[in-house]
Structures are given as C-alpha cells and as structure tokens.
Design an enzyme around this catalytic site. Structure first.
Site: not given
Ligand code: PEP
Length: 245
Positions: A9-11, A94, A96, A163, A169, A208, A229-230
């Site tokens: 997930n590049w956001k 998600h 967010e 999640e 994040g 994370s 994500g990150g």
């Molecule tokens: C996500 O955006 O779905 C996510 C899990 O982010 P991160 O890995 O950065 O916590």
C-alpha cells in the site's frame, strides 16, 4: 492450502519516476517468490504500474473505490473503472479512510457490494484502535466490521486484512501472538458465517510489517501474508518481506 499474499500500500507517495524505479526492482523479486505479490499505488500511477508489471505476475490494485457505479460524484473512482483499466485488486476500509474520510463500516460494506460485481478482488481492512484494545473491545470491534459484510457469504478469493490501528505507520507491531489471536478469531468468525470457504479466505496482517518482523508474523497459522505500507516503498525492505512470506 492458502498461497501467501503480500500487498504493497503505497498510500499517497511517489512520483511517476520513483514508481517505475521501484516496480522495476520488484519484478525479479516477485518472479522468484513463492508468495503472490500485488501493489496498490495512488490512482494516477495505476496505468504505469500496469504497464511496468504486465505479464510479471505482480497484481495491481486501487487503494479505495466509490460505492457508486457511476454518476455525479466528483473526484471518485468506480470499482468498474479500476477493473476496466486492468486492475485485479482494491483495498477497502483502510483505517486511514475510516479515520480521515469518515468511512463507516456500512459504507465499506456498500463499496464491497459494488466491487463484487466487477471481478476485482477486495482486500477489506478491519482493526481496532488502541483505546478499543485497552477497553477489551478489540474482538467486538473487528466482529462488527466483519458483520456488515455478511449479507451474503464471502467469496473464497476475498481477502481480509487485520490492521490494528495502533500499529499502522507507528513502528509498533502487534506481537506474533497478539496478531495470531485476532487472526484465529477472524477465521472462526468466517467459519461461522461462510462455512468451509473460511479455510480459503486469506487473512493478511498489516501494521509496521518490515523485514525484521515479517517471518515471525507470517509463520503464524492464520496469518496468510501482509498488507505493507511504509516498508513497501523501499525495494530492498519490501523484497525481504516478500521473501519472508
Ligand atoms: C498500511 O498502510 O496498510 C500499513 C499497514 O502501513 P504500515 O506498514 O506503514 O504500518
């Protein structure tokens, strides 16, 4: 036997140039991996992602879609448009989106219904906040987020991503034991509502995930891969996560 799945997930990150460079580094990694790999770039980078990954086995998806099929909804993108473009996947609900765009579980369910008609595979995110966990309500919250999807049984190809909001994040990861406990709970919920299909539905962990913790998380019985994500923005880090799955 469920094949592992790792989804990036590049956001809202990346230029066209950085997206192409990252994808090119992933091509050989995904080709050699036993896990299935998908990337979810921002909408504007979907055409180039589809072009770079063509015939590579890497799936491409949106990070969100509208609950409507078409109409006067400025700024929205319909599930059918993602499918028409050649996408295979779409992330729904998600945290967010739930937090910053006020998406309720009912809205997520409406989006899920609109996706079902298109052939896209939905990745539906569920998860509790830190406060809800501390109040002992984590399972109740996740069950509520799943319950609204249960008008009809899920398809075997559908994906659920657990999640925990407090781990997204933040650098704070659920321990493998905490994650498995919730994944086991979700699997049991799916067994009760979808019967044997529950054994085929993949349940991803997100929050994370990185090279250092992926293998232990993915080694848990009901964790079928990750939504990342990150760490998915760094080719070497994401490659290590893919290889851990
Ligand atoms: C996500 O955006 O779905 C996510 C899990 O982010 P991160 O890995 O950065 O916590």
């Amino acid at each position: 036997m469920r094949q592992s799945l790792v989804v990036a997930n590049w956001k809202m990150h990346g230029s066209a140039a950085s997206a192409i460079a990252l994808l090119q580094e992933l091509l050989p990694v995904a080709a050699a991996a036993s896990a299935e790999v998908a990337v979810c770039p921002p909408f504007v980078h979907l055409p180039l992602a589809l072009q770079v990954t063509a015939d590579s086995g890497i799936g491409v998806g949106g990070q969100n879609c509208s609950e409507h099929e078409s109409g006067a909804y400025t700024g929205e993108v319909a599930a059918s448009m993602l499918a028409d473009l050649g996408c295979d996947w779409v992330i729904l609900g998600h945290s967010e989106r739930r937090q910053y765009f006020a998406e309720s579980s009912e809205l997520v369910a409406a989006k899920y219904s609109s996706v079902r008609a298109t052939g896209l595979t939905p990745i539906v995110c569920v998860g509790e906040t830190l406060q809800q966990r501390e109040q002992g309500k984590a399972q109740e919250v996740v069950a509520g987020q799943l319950q609204v999807l249960m008008d009809s049984p899920l398809s075997a190809s559908d994906v659920i991503a657990y999640e925990p909001v407090w781990a997204i994040g933040t650098g704070q990861t659920a321990s493998p034991g905490q994650a498995q406990e919730m994944h086991g709970f979700i699997r049991q919920f799916l067994r009760e509502h979808c019967g044997e299909t529950a054994e085929q539905i993949r349940i991803l962990y997100g929050g994370s995930v990185k090279a250092a913790n992926a293998a232990e998380l993915f080694g848990q019985e009901d964790i079928d891969g990750g939504l990342v994500g990150g760490a998915s923005l760094d080719a070497a880090e994401f490659a290590a996560v893919i290889n851990a799955a």
